[in-house]
Every structure is written in structure tokens, then in C-alpha cells.
Scaffold this motif. Structure first.
Motif, PDB file in Angstrom:
ATOM      1  N   CYS A  11       0.827  -1.201   0.000  1.00 61.71           N
ATOM      2  CA  CYS A  11       0.000   0.000   0.000  1.00 61.71           C
ATOM      3  C   CYS A  11       0.857   1.245   0.000  1.00 61.71           C
ATOM      4  O   CYS A  11       2.047   1.190   0.278  1.00 61.71           O
ATOM      5  CB  CYS A  11      -0.982   0.010   1.161  1.00 61.71           C
ATOM      6  SG  CYS A  11      -0.376  -0.581   2.711  1.00 61.71           S
ATOM      7  N   GLY A  12       0.203   2.348  -0.310  1.00 61.56           N
ATOM      8  CA  GLY A  12       0.911   3.601  -0.486  1.00 61.56           C
ATOM      9  C   GLY A  12       1.718   4.006   0.736  1.00 61.56           C
ATOM     10  O   GLY A  12       1.286   3.820   1.878  1.00 61.56           O
ATOM     11  N   SER A  14       2.021   6.999   1.047  1.00 60.85           N
ATOM     12  CA  SER A  14       1.263   8.232   1.299  1.00 60.85           C
ATOM     13  C   SER A  14      -0.156   7.826   1.685  1.00 60.85           C
ATOM     14  O   SER A  14      -0.554   6.686   1.461  1.00 60.85           O
ATOM     15  CB  SER A  14       1.184   9.083   0.029  1.00 60.85           C
ATOM     16  OG  SER A  14       2.465   9.257  -0.521  1.00 60.85           O
ATOM     17  N   GLY A  42       5.685  -3.610   4.047  1.00 59.41           N
ATOM     18  CA  GLY A  42       6.971  -2.979   3.769  1.00 59.41           C
ATOM     19  C   GLY A  42       7.757  -2.476   4.970  1.00 59.41           C
ATOM     20  O   GLY A  42       8.897  -2.046   4.827  1.00 59.41           O
ATOM     21  N   GLY A  44       7.412   0.181   6.845  1.00 61.07           N
ATOM     22  CA  GLY A  44       7.511   1.621   7.083  1.00 61.07           C
ATOM     23  C   GLY A  44       6.387   2.165   7.953  1.00 61.07           C
ATOM     24  O   GLY A  44       5.428   1.456   8.281  1.00 61.07           O
ATOM     25  N   ARG A  46       4.927   5.181   7.151  1.00 58.02           N
ATOM     26  CA  ARG A  46       4.276   6.267   6.412  1.00 58.02           C
ATOM     27  C   ARG A  46       2.997   5.818   5.718  1.00 58.02           C
ATOM     28  O   ARG A  46       2.873   4.655   5.342  1.00 58.02           O
ATOM     29  CB  ARG A  46       5.216   6.776   5.329  1.00 58.02           C
ATOM     30  CG  ARG A  46       6.493   7.259   5.931  1.00 58.02           C
ATOM     31  CD  ARG A  46       7.332   8.016   4.955  1.00 58.02           C
ATOM     32  NE  ARG A  46       8.535   8.414   5.681  1.00 58.02           N
ATOM     33  CZ  ARG A  46       9.677   8.754   5.121  1.00 58.02           C
ATOM     34  NH1 ARG A  46       9.775   8.763   3.819  1.00 58.02           N
ATOM     35  NH2 ARG A  46      10.707   9.086   5.861  1.00 58.02           N
ATOM     36  N   MET A  49       0.484   2.292   4.608  1.00 56.19           N
ATOM     37  CA  MET A  49       1.192   1.138   5.174  1.00 56.19           C
ATOM     38  C   MET A  49       1.309   1.277   6.682  1.00 56.19           C
ATOM     39  O   MET A  49       1.044   0.329   7.429  1.00 56.19           O
ATOM     40  CB  MET A  49       2.553   0.872   4.505  1.00 56.19           C
ATOM     41  CG  MET A  49       3.367   2.047   4.122  1.00 56.19           C
ATOM     42  SD  MET A  49       4.763   1.645   3.009  1.00 56.19           S
ATOM     43  CE  MET A  49       5.605   0.396   3.845  1.00 56.19           C
ATOM     44  N   VAL A 112       3.613   4.148  -7.456  1.00 52.13           N
ATOM     45  CA  VAL A 112       4.377   3.242  -8.320  1.00 52.13           C
ATOM     46  C   VAL A 112       4.953   2.048  -7.558  1.00 52.13           C
ATOM     47  O   VAL A 112       5.049   0.949  -8.106  1.00 52.13           O
ATOM     48  CB  VAL A 112       5.516   3.966  -9.098  1.00 52.13           C
ATOM     49  CG1 VAL A 112       4.936   4.845 -10.189  1.00 52.13           C
ATOM     50  CG2 VAL A 112       6.413   4.762  -8.177  1.00 52.13           C
TER      51      VAL A 112
HETATM   52  P1  AMP Z   1       4.264   3.797  -3.125  1.00 50.55           P
HETATM   53  O1  AMP Z   1       3.036   3.059  -3.581  1.00 50.55           O
HETATM   54  O2  AMP Z   1       5.061   4.350  -4.293  1.00 50.55           O
HETATM   55  O3  AMP Z   1       4.001   4.799  -2.061  1.00 50.55           O
HETATM   56  O4  AMP Z   1       5.221   2.694  -2.510  1.00 50.55           O
HETATM   57  C1  AMP Z   1       4.732   1.861  -1.517  1.00 50.55           C
HETATM   58  C2  AMP Z   1       5.343   0.509  -1.591  1.00 50.55           C
HETATM   59  O5  AMP Z   1       6.757   0.623  -1.825  1.00 50.55           O
HETATM   60  C3  AMP Z   1       5.145  -0.201  -0.270  1.00 50.55           C
HETATM   61  O6  AMP Z   1       4.315  -1.348  -0.426  1.00 50.55           O
HETATM   62  C4  AMP Z   1       6.547  -0.529   0.205  1.00 50.55           C
HETATM   63  O7  AMP Z   1       6.843  -1.890   0.055  1.00 50.55           O
HETATM   64  C5  AMP Z   1       7.479   0.297  -0.661  1.00 50.55           C
HETATM   65  N1  AMP Z   1       7.874   1.577   0.018  1.00 50.55           N
HETATM   66  C6  AMP Z   1       7.802   2.804  -0.520  1.00 50.55           C
HETATM   67  N2  AMP Z   1       8.201   3.761   0.359  1.00 50.55           N
HETATM   68  C7  AMP Z   1       8.547   3.126   1.494  1.00 50.55           C
HETATM   69  C8  AMP Z   1       9.035   3.540   2.771  1.00 50.55           C
HETATM   70  N3  AMP Z   1       9.255   4.831   3.082  1.00 50.55           N
HETATM   71  N4  AMP Z   1       9.257   2.593   3.698  1.00 50.55           N
HETATM   72  C9  AMP Z   1       9.057   1.304   3.410  1.00 50.55           C
HETATM   73  N5  AMP Z   1       8.606   0.847   2.237  1.00 50.55           N
HETATM   74  C10 AMP Z   1       8.345   1.731   1.269  1.00 50.55           C
END
Ligand code: AMP
Length: 192
Positions: A11-12, A14, A42, A44, A46, A49, A112
């Protein structure tokens, strides 16, 4: 849930602009707890997630975060689940670890990173490298443009109907989990 013990939640990082995304992430955390499903994610803190993992963890549920070394920073780790973190040397090993640990895969709304993760496991389903469920949580119709594009690729002769049919798409989190639990498909030779 009868068969599923753990699910990867992509998941995002954001939250998105619609409150329904946050609500869906919280509901996912609650449902994982209710069904005693381990959330592999993941690692994190943020965005969606962090919201889903924190919710599940504070309910007393099981969370496994898998962070790559490059993101292993105190401002990125979800502090509450620190002791459940696996640190993987590279992004690729991180993903491999998440896939091994999971009985199925869900993409919530995201960017992405989320698209890349869910499309990779969808590709592996196509190749018969696994036969686990691949699912889109279509909160507020978020995934409609991607689904339309996948259908376009199908109509243009690039994606087989069997593969498209195998993709689980649901707006309701509870219904999504039911369908994942009931999922059974063996693709592979037919598609590759
Ligand atoms: P996005 O959808 O581009 O925000 O990226 C989210 C996905 O990428 C998550 O499922 C994570 O596995 C990985 N990801 C992106 N940013 C982070 C972060 N700051 N910490 C951990 N995983 C991240």
C-alpha cells in the motif's frame, strides 16, 4: 479464514487525499486481527502502510515488516513493530522475502511502489511460479483506470482472459478477504 495464515499488504507510503483510503487501511488492520491473519508489509511508518500495520499491531495482531537496508532509518521504521522487522540487504531480496512469507497478495491504493509490487506477483502467477491469490482493494474505485487498462491490453492481444479472470478486484475489504480465502487457480503452461 480457513486456509490463509498470512497476506502481503502492498500500500501507499502516502495516505492519499480521500479519507476513504485511510478508513480502508484501518478496516484492513481490523479484519486481519479478526481473522488472525499475519500482515506482511513494507515495514515503514508512512501513509496507508503505517496506518494498517499500526492498527493491527495495537489490536494485538501479528505484523511482519520487511525493510531493505537502504530504508532502515529511524524516521522510516514503524517504531511500534520494530521487533518484528526483517532487514533485507536489497529491494529485490526484500520483495522475495515478502513473497515467501505470504499466502496471498493485496494491493491497497498506492503509487508506483505499490503497482510494481502487485504487478510483479501477478506476472509470477501468469508464469505459474506460484498459485497464490493476487487482489486489488478497489477503495472508492481507485483501481478502475488500471483495470480498464488491463482490459485494453487483453483486447489488444497482450493479456490472456484466464489471467484477467484470476485477478480479484473488490471494493469491500471483507469480501476481498473471503474471495482470497476461496481462491484456487493453476495457471502456467496455459499462459506462458
Ligand atoms: P508507493 O506506492 O510508491 O508509495 O510505494 C509503496 C510501496 O513501496 C510499499 O508497499 C513498500 O513496500 C514500498 N515503500 C515505498 N516507500 C517506502 C518507505 N518509506 N518505507 C518502506 N517501504 C516503502
Amino acid at each position: 479464514m480457513k486456509r490463509i495464515k498470512s497476506l502481503a499488504l502492498f500500500c501507499g507510503s502516502s495516505e492519499g487525499i480521500d479519507i476513504r483510503y485511510r478508513k480502508a487501511a484501518e478496516e484492513m488492520g481490523d479484519l486481519f486481527y479478526h481473522h488472525q491473519v499475519t500482515m506482511v508489509y513494507g515495514g515503514g511508518n508512512r501513509g496507508l502502510m503505517g496506518i494498517a500495520a499500526e492498527r493491527l499491531y495495537t489490536n494485538g495482531g501479528r505484523v511482519i515488516g520487511v525493510l531493505p537496508e537502504v530504508l532502515d532509518r529511524s524516521d522510516v521504521r514503524l517504531r511500534t513493530v520494530e521487533e518484528r522487522l526483517i532487514i533485507a540487504p536489497t529491494m529485490h531480496e526484500r520483495k522475495a522475502r515478502m513473497y515467501e512469507l505470504s499466502d496471498g497478495f493485496i494491493a491497497m491504493p498506492g503509487g508506483v511502489g505499490t503497482f510494481e509490487e502487485i504487478l510483479e506477483v501477478f506476472t509470477w502467477l501468469q508464469l505459474g511460479l506460484h498459485s497464490k491469490a493476487v487482489a486489488l482493494l478497489n477503495t472508492a474505485g481507485f483501481y478502475e483506470p488500471l483495470v480498464a487498462f488491463l482490459h485494453h491490453a487483453h483486447e489488444q492481444g497482450f493479456i490472456k482472459a484466464e489471467l484477467l479472470d484470476a485477478l480479484i478486484i473488490e471494493e469491500e475489504p471483507a469480501r476481498l478477504l473471503e474471495r482470497i480465502d476461496a481462491f484456487s487457480v493453476q495457471l502456467g503452461d496455459k499462459l506462458s
